[in-house]
Design a protein around this motif. Structure first.
Motif, PDB file in Angstrom:
ATOM      1  N   GLU A   6       0.829  -1.215   0.000  1.00 52.16           N
ATOM      2  CA  GLU A   6       0.000   0.000   0.000  1.00 52.16           C
ATOM      3  C   GLU A   6       0.859   1.259   0.000  1.00 52.16           C
ATOM      4  OE1 GLU A   6      -0.703  -2.185   2.725  1.00 52.16           O
ATOM      5  OE2 GLU A   6      -2.466  -3.185   1.925  1.00 52.16           O
ATOM      6  N   ASP A   7       1.964   1.229   0.740  1.00 50.42           N
ATOM      7  CA  ASP A   7       2.857   2.384   0.780  1.00 50.42           C
ATOM      8  C   ASP A   7       3.640   2.505  -0.524  1.00 50.42           C
ATOM      9  OD1 ASP A   7       1.915   2.944   3.326  1.00 50.42           O
ATOM     10  OD2 ASP A   7       3.512   1.831   4.309  1.00 50.42           O
ATOM     11  N   ALA A   8       3.998   1.381  -1.116  1.00 48.67           N
ATOM     12  CA  ALA A   8       4.669   1.408  -2.422  1.00 48.67           C
ATOM     13  C   ALA A   8       3.757   2.021  -3.482  1.00 48.67           C
ATOM     14  CB  ALA A   8       5.093  -0.001  -2.821  1.00 48.67           C
ATOM     15  N   LYS A   9       2.456   1.762  -3.363  1.00 52.08           N
ATOM     16  CA  LYS A   9       1.491   2.366  -4.296  1.00 52.08           C
ATOM     17  C   LYS A   9       1.525   3.887  -4.184  1.00 52.08           C
ATOM     18  CE  LYS A   9      -3.458   2.704  -5.218  1.00 52.08           C
ATOM     19  NZ  LYS A   9      -4.809   2.282  -4.784  1.00 52.08           N
ATOM     20  N   LEU A  10       1.652   4.400  -2.960  1.00 54.96           N
ATOM     21  CA  LEU A  10       1.733   5.850  -2.781  1.00 54.96           C
ATOM     22  C   LEU A  10       2.954   6.414  -3.498  1.00 54.96           C
ATOM     23  CD1 LEU A  10       0.760   6.332   0.978  1.00 54.96           C
ATOM     24  CD2 LEU A  10      -0.643   6.796  -1.050  1.00 54.96           C
ATOM     25  N   VAL A  11       4.081   5.739  -3.382  1.00 54.54           N
ATOM     26  CA  VAL A  11       5.300   6.194  -4.057  1.00 54.54           C
ATOM     27  C   VAL A  11       5.095   6.179  -5.564  1.00 54.54           C
ATOM     28  CG1 VAL A  11       7.742   5.693  -4.484  1.00 54.54           C
ATOM     29  CG2 VAL A  11       6.822   5.518  -2.166  1.00 54.54           C
ATOM     30  N   THR A  12       4.475   5.124  -6.084  1.00 53.17           N
ATOM     31  CA  THR A  12       4.212   5.029  -7.527  1.00 53.17           C
ATOM     32  C   THR A  12       3.315   6.164  -7.994  1.00 53.17           C
ATOM     33  OG1 THR A  12       4.495   2.638  -7.507  1.00 53.17           O
ATOM     34  CG2 THR A  12       3.231   3.571  -9.340  1.00 53.17           C
ATOM     35  N   LEU A  13       2.259   6.455  -7.249  1.00 50.84           N
ATOM     36  CA  LEU A  13       1.356   7.546  -7.614  1.00 50.84           C
ATOM     37  C   LEU A  13       2.066   8.899  -7.575  1.00 50.84           C
ATOM     38  CD1 LEU A  13      -1.854   6.415  -5.702  1.00 50.84           C
ATOM     39  CD2 LEU A  13      -1.541   6.496  -8.191  1.00 50.84           C
ATOM     40  N   ALA A  14       2.894   9.100  -6.559  1.00 45.58           N
ATOM     41  CA  ALA A  14       3.635  10.359  -6.444  1.00 45.58           C
ATOM     42  C   ALA A  14       4.617  10.522  -7.603  1.00 45.58           C
ATOM     43  CB  ALA A  14       4.365  10.413  -5.108  1.00 45.58           C
ATOM     44  N   ARG A  15       5.306   9.449  -7.949  1.00 49.87           N
ATOM     45  CA  ARG A  15       6.252   9.487  -9.085  1.00 49.87           C
ATOM     46  C   ARG A  15       5.526   9.823 -10.377  1.00 49.87           C
ATOM     47  NH1 ARG A  15       9.054   4.462 -10.502  1.00 49.87           N
ATOM     48  NH2 ARG A  15      10.305   5.832 -11.796  1.00 49.87           N
ATOM     49  N   ALA A  16       4.384   9.187 -10.598  1.00 47.55           N
ATOM     50  CA  ALA A  16       3.623   9.412 -11.834  1.00 47.55           C
ATOM     51  C   ALA A  16       3.127  10.846 -11.924  1.00 47.55           C
ATOM     52  CB  ALA A  16       2.452   8.435 -11.915  1.00 47.55           C
ATOM     53  N   SER A  17       2.657  11.384 -10.819  1.00 46.84           N
ATOM     54  CA  SER A  17       2.168  12.764 -10.822  1.00 46.84           C
ATOM     55  C   SER A  17       3.292  13.736 -11.150  1.00 46.84           C
ATOM     56  CB  SER A  17       1.552  13.101  -9.463  1.00 46.84           C
ATOM     57  OG  SER A  17       1.023  14.399  -9.477  1.00 46.84           O
ATOM     58  N   ARG A  18       4.443  13.530 -10.528  1.00 49.08           N
ATOM     59  CA  ARG A  18       5.600  14.401 -10.780  1.00 49.08           C
ATOM     60  C   ARG A  18       6.055  14.289 -12.228  1.00 49.08           C
ATOM     61  NH1 ARG A  18      11.345  13.862 -10.557  1.00 49.08           N
ATOM     62  NH2 ARG A  18      12.320  15.789  -9.856  1.00 49.08           N
ATOM     63  N   ALA A  19       6.148  13.074 -12.745  1.00 50.27           N
ATOM     64  CA  ALA A  19       6.608  12.862 -14.120  1.00 50.27           C
ATOM     65  C   ALA A  19       5.637  13.458 -15.134  1.00 50.27           C
ATOM     66  CB  ALA A  19       6.792  11.376 -14.377  1.00 50.27           C
ATOM     67  N   ARG A  20       4.351  13.312 -14.864  1.00 54.43           N
ATOM     68  CA  ARG A  20       3.325  13.802 -15.789  1.00 54.43           C
ATOM     69  C   ARG A  20       3.392  15.323 -15.966  1.00 54.43           C
ATOM     70  NH1 ARG A  20      -0.310  10.998 -13.801  1.00 54.43           N
ATOM     71  NH2 ARG A  20      -1.006  12.394 -12.164  1.00 54.43           N
ATOM     72  N   THR A  21       3.707  16.030 -14.886  1.00 51.59           N
ATOM     73  CA  THR A  21       3.686  17.494 -14.945  1.00 51.59           C
ATOM     74  C   THR A  21       5.073  18.122 -15.027  1.00 51.59           C
ATOM     75  OG1 THR A  21       3.725  17.706 -12.536  1.00 51.59           O
ATOM     76  CG2 THR A  21       1.543  17.553 -13.601  1.00 51.59           C
ATOM     77  N   GLY A  22       6.108  17.343 -14.749  1.00 47.60           N
ATOM     78  CA  GLY A  22       7.456  17.898 -14.727  1.00 47.60           C
ATOM     79  C   GLY A  22       7.700  18.801 -13.530  1.00 47.60           C
ATOM     80  N   ALA A  23       6.905  18.625 -12.482  1.00 44.89           N
ATOM     81  CA  ALA A  23       6.996  19.476 -11.295  1.00 44.89           C
ATOM     82  C   ALA A  23       8.185  19.104 -10.422  1.00 44.89           C
ATOM     83  CB  ALA A  23       5.702  19.368 -10.479  1.00 44.89           C
ATOM     84  N   ARG A  24       8.536  19.999  -9.495  1.00 39.90           N
ATOM     85  CA  ARG A  24       9.622  19.722  -8.550  1.00 39.90           C
ATOM     86  C   ARG A  24       9.317  18.534  -7.665  1.00 39.90           C
ATOM     87  NH1 ARG A  24      11.184  24.179  -4.774  1.00 39.90           N
ATOM     88  NH2 ARG A  24       8.977  24.092  -4.445  1.00 39.90           N
ATOM     89  N   HIS A  25       8.061  18.430  -7.202  1.00 38.20           N
ATOM     90  CA  HIS A  25       7.677  17.368  -6.274  1.00 38.20           C
ATOM     91  C   HIS A  25       6.401  16.688  -6.759  1.00 38.20           C
ATOM     92  CE1 HIS A  25       9.493  20.298  -3.165  1.00 38.20           C
ATOM     93  NE2 HIS A  25      10.420  19.469  -3.577  1.00 38.20           N
ATOM     94  N   GLY A  26       6.298  15.425  -6.439  1.00 40.43           N
ATOM     95  CA  GLY A  26       5.053  14.676  -6.593  1.00 40.43           C
ATOM     96  C   GLY A  26       4.728  14.094  -5.241  1.00 40.43           C
ATOM     97  N   ALA A  27       3.448  13.956  -4.940  1.00 42.11           N
ATOM     98  CA  ALA A  27       3.062  13.426  -3.636  1.00 42.11           C
ATOM     99  C   ALA A  27       1.783  12.620  -3.765  1.00 42.11           C
ATOM    100  CB  ALA A  27       2.853  14.561  -2.632  1.00 42.11           C
ATOM    101  N   ALA A  28       1.568  11.764  -2.801  1.00 44.49           N
ATOM    102  CA  ALA A  28       0.319  11.011  -2.702  1.00 44.49           C
ATOM    103  C   ALA A  28       0.042  10.754  -1.234  1.00 44.49           C
ATOM    104  CB  ALA A  28       0.416   9.697  -3.465  1.00 44.49           C
ATOM    105  N   VAL A  29      -1.235  10.698  -0.892  1.00 43.57           N
ATOM    106  CA  VAL A  29      -1.650  10.402   0.473  1.00 43.57           C
ATOM    107  C   VAL A  29      -2.735   9.335   0.430  1.00 43.57           C
ATOM    108  CG1 VAL A  29      -1.082  12.701   1.353  1.00 43.57           C
ATOM    109  CG2 VAL A  29      -3.413  12.237   0.571  1.00 43.57           C
ATOM    110  N   ARG A  30      -2.850   8.591   1.529  1.00 47.08           N
ATOM    111  CA  ARG A  30      -3.918   7.606   1.704  1.00 47.08           C
ATOM    112  C   ARG A  30      -4.738   8.049   2.904  1.00 47.08           C
ATOM    113  NH1 ARG A  30      -0.947   3.400   2.081  1.00 47.08           N
ATOM    114  NH2 ARG A  30      -0.855   3.313   4.351  1.00 47.08           N
ATOM    115  N   ASP A  31      -6.054   8.181   2.712  1.00 47.47           N
ATOM    116  CA  ASP A  31      -6.895   8.651   3.810  1.00 47.47           C
ATOM    117  C   ASP A  31      -7.329   7.498   4.714  1.00 47.47           C
ATOM    118  OD1 ASP A  31      -9.145   7.386   2.669  1.00 47.47           O
ATOM    119  OD2 ASP A  31     -10.082   9.256   2.023  1.00 47.47           O
ATOM    120  N   GLN A  32      -8.115   7.829   5.709  1.00 51.35           N
ATOM    121  CA  GLN A  32      -8.532   6.855   6.720  1.00 51.35           C
ATOM    122  C   GLN A  32      -9.391   5.742   6.140  1.00 51.35           C
ATOM    123  OE1 GLN A  32      -9.903   9.928   6.401  1.00 51.35           O
ATOM    124  NE2 GLN A  32     -12.076   9.468   6.223  1.00 51.35           N
TER     125      GLN A  32
END
Length: 112
Positions: A6-32
């Motif tokens: 589940e935590d690896a999925k967060l890293v994958t989502l954050a990487r994809a978001s950053r790569a898609r936009t070329g931004a400085r940072h990508g992030a992902a969170v999992r809610d309750q």
């Protein structure tokens, strides 16, 4: 560093978001409830929002009342990104923030 799927999925989502936009940072969170939200840093003339804060804001706007875990992907990993995050505002202390490099390797686990 070994992390749960589940935590690896967060890293994958954050990487994809950053790569898609070329931004400085990508992030992902999992809610309750196990729902995930991904975002990248936004830098416009009128607004600047870090990726992790934006991912939390997206979760809150969808009704989340807590964050279970988060991931941040960046070239460099300054500690203030984790200390000053909205994750703490929503969930208090003790939430793991997996900090990864652009290849997806977790280099550190910060805690809010």
């Amino acid at each position: 560093m070994d992390i749960t799927p589940e935590d690896a999925k967060l890293v994958t989502l954050a990487r994809a978001s950053r790569a898609r936009t070329g931004a400085r940072h990508g992030a992902a969170v999992r809610d309750q409830d196990g729902r995930t939200y991904a975002a990248s840093t936004v830098e416009l003339p009128s607004v600047k929002i870090d990726a992790l804060d934006l991912a939390v804001a997206m979760a809150v706007s969808s009704g989340a009342t807590g964050i279970e875990a988060a991931a941040l992907v960046a070239d460099r990993h300054p500690e203030p990104i984790v200390r000053g995050t909205a994750v703490r505002d929503l969930s208090g202390g003790g939430v793991n923030v997996f900090i990864a490099d652009p290849a997806g390797d977790v280099v550190r686990v910060g805690t809010t």
